[in-house]
Design an enzyme around this catalytic site. Structure first.
Site, PDB file in Angstrom:
ATOM      1  N   ARG A  86       0.828  -1.202   0.000  1.00 29.17           N
ATOM      2  CA  ARG A  86       0.000   0.000   0.000  1.00 29.17           C
ATOM      3  C   ARG A  86       0.863   1.254   0.000  1.00 29.17           C
ATOM      4  O   ARG A  86       1.931   1.283   0.593  1.00 29.17           O
ATOM      5  CB  ARG A  86      -0.905  -0.002   1.242  1.00 29.17           C
TER       6      ARG A  86
ATOM      7  N   ASP B 120       0.770   5.659   0.527  1.00 25.99           N
ATOM      8  CA  ASP B 120       0.018   6.704   1.218  1.00 25.99           C
ATOM      9  C   ASP B 120      -0.474   7.785   0.260  1.00 25.99           C
ATOM     10  O   ASP B 120      -0.100   7.831  -0.907  1.00 25.99           O
ATOM     11  CB  ASP B 120       0.897   7.367   2.284  1.00 25.99           C
TER      12      ASP B 120
ATOM     13  N   TYR C 256      12.046   1.616  -3.762  1.00 29.31           N
ATOM     14  CA  TYR C 256      11.431   2.939  -3.812  1.00 29.31           C
ATOM     15  C   TYR C 256      12.453   3.960  -4.285  1.00 29.31           C
ATOM     16  O   TYR C 256      13.649   3.852  -3.988  1.00 29.31           O
ATOM     17  CB  TYR C 256      10.954   3.376  -2.418  1.00 29.31           C
TER      18      TYR C 256
ATOM     19  N   ARG D  87      10.124   7.837   3.912  1.00 30.86           N
ATOM     20  CA  ARG D  87      10.043   9.279   4.155  1.00 30.86           C
ATOM     21  C   ARG D  87      10.759   9.667   5.447  1.00 30.86           C
ATOM     22  O   ARG D  87      11.384  10.737   5.525  1.00 30.86           O
ATOM     23  CB  ARG D  87       8.580   9.718   4.196  1.00 30.86           C
TER      24      ARG D  87
END
Length: 271
Positions: free
Chosen positions: A50, A52, A118, A205
């Site tokens: 998932r 955000d 990522y 992040r």
């Protein structure tokens, strides 16, 4: 019953994350609406990971089960007809169903994944660029890439990443295996590429935010290792903005034969 895998690309800026919600304003909601309109029957999907609100995907992988017989390009073209411009199915592939004696031989978008990659794209310039709003993070203080690389070296290997874990994280364990981190600069663009077996909620992040503290001289590179050992989220930097975060690639065993894309290129920030 057939199991179909899809490679899905999306701009996360208009959506409230990937996972479906009551307001139906998520990527999963839009994908399942499009699948239902094409298949003329409700379709439930499972994703590899998932994302955000505001987070993008170069290649999210999902699977669903269906009794319909369609060639793979029909799934691509047909579903895309009903998707908004910010979401697209890039490829489709039929994957093996599990034999009754061994369910582990069945493909699963999440549980069959070996690793996730990522990218975080950061614009490092004294003045923000409106052209990059929603597509890249921004910090105005000059960053030293070598200092950030030295800090990132402390993250490689299997560690408890509690210091970089959201309080809302639902993962059973904070221990993850960080396989590689690359930090490359091209002009005012800095691209962080992180590959691990899995990531915690907000982990990328939070890591980027702390590495920025190292890059601008606010903290020493060794501070990153100290954060890992402290296992205290309050000691690390605040969660950085989602704008520049891209789910780039999910790694699977080649036996599944998925027609995956490279997943390593951001054409507007190629390095």
């Amino acid at each position: 019953m057939k199991r179909i895998a899809l490679g899905v690309q999306y701009d996360g800026a208009p959506w409230n994350g990937y996972q479906k919600q009551l307001d139906r304003h998520t990527v999963q909601d839009q994908l399942e609406i499009a699948l239902a309109r094409f298949a003329r029957v409700d379709v439930a999907t499972t994703c590899a990971g998932r994302t955000d609100t505001g987070v993008h995907a170069l290649e999210q992988v999902v699977h669903f089960d269906t009794e319909l017989t369609r060639d793979t390009q029909s799934w691509v073209r047909g579903v895309n007809t009903f998707l908004p411009d910010s979401i697209a199915v890039r490829w489709a592939s039929e994957v093996a169903q599990a034999p009754a004696h061994d369910p582990h031989l069945e493909f699963h978008a999440r549980f069959s994944a070996r690793a996730r990659t990522y990218h975080y794209v950061l614009y490092n310039h004294p003045v923000r660029s409106p052209l990059l709003a929603g597509k890249a993070g921004w910090t105005f203080r000059p960053l030293d890439v070598e200092r950030m690389r030295a800090g990132a070296a402390h993250l490689i290997g299997q560690h408890d990443f509690t210091a970089f874990r959201s309080s809302q994280c639902q993962a059973k364990s904070p221990v993850k295996d960080m396989q590689s981190i690359r930090i490359e600069r091209s002009g005012d663009a800095i691209v962080f590429t992180l590959r691990a077996n899995a990531f915690l909620h907000h982990m990328v992040r939070n890591l980027v935010g702390s590495l920025i503290y190292v890059g601008n001289g606010r903290q020493r590179p060794e501070w990153i290792g100290e954060l890992l050992r402290a296992r205290d989220r309050h000691e690390a930097a605040p969660t950085f903005m989602p704008d520049g975060l891209y789910l780039a690639k999910i790694d699977y065993d080649p036996k599944w034969g998925l027609p995956q894309e490279a997943g390593s290129l951001l054409p507007w920030f190629s390095l």
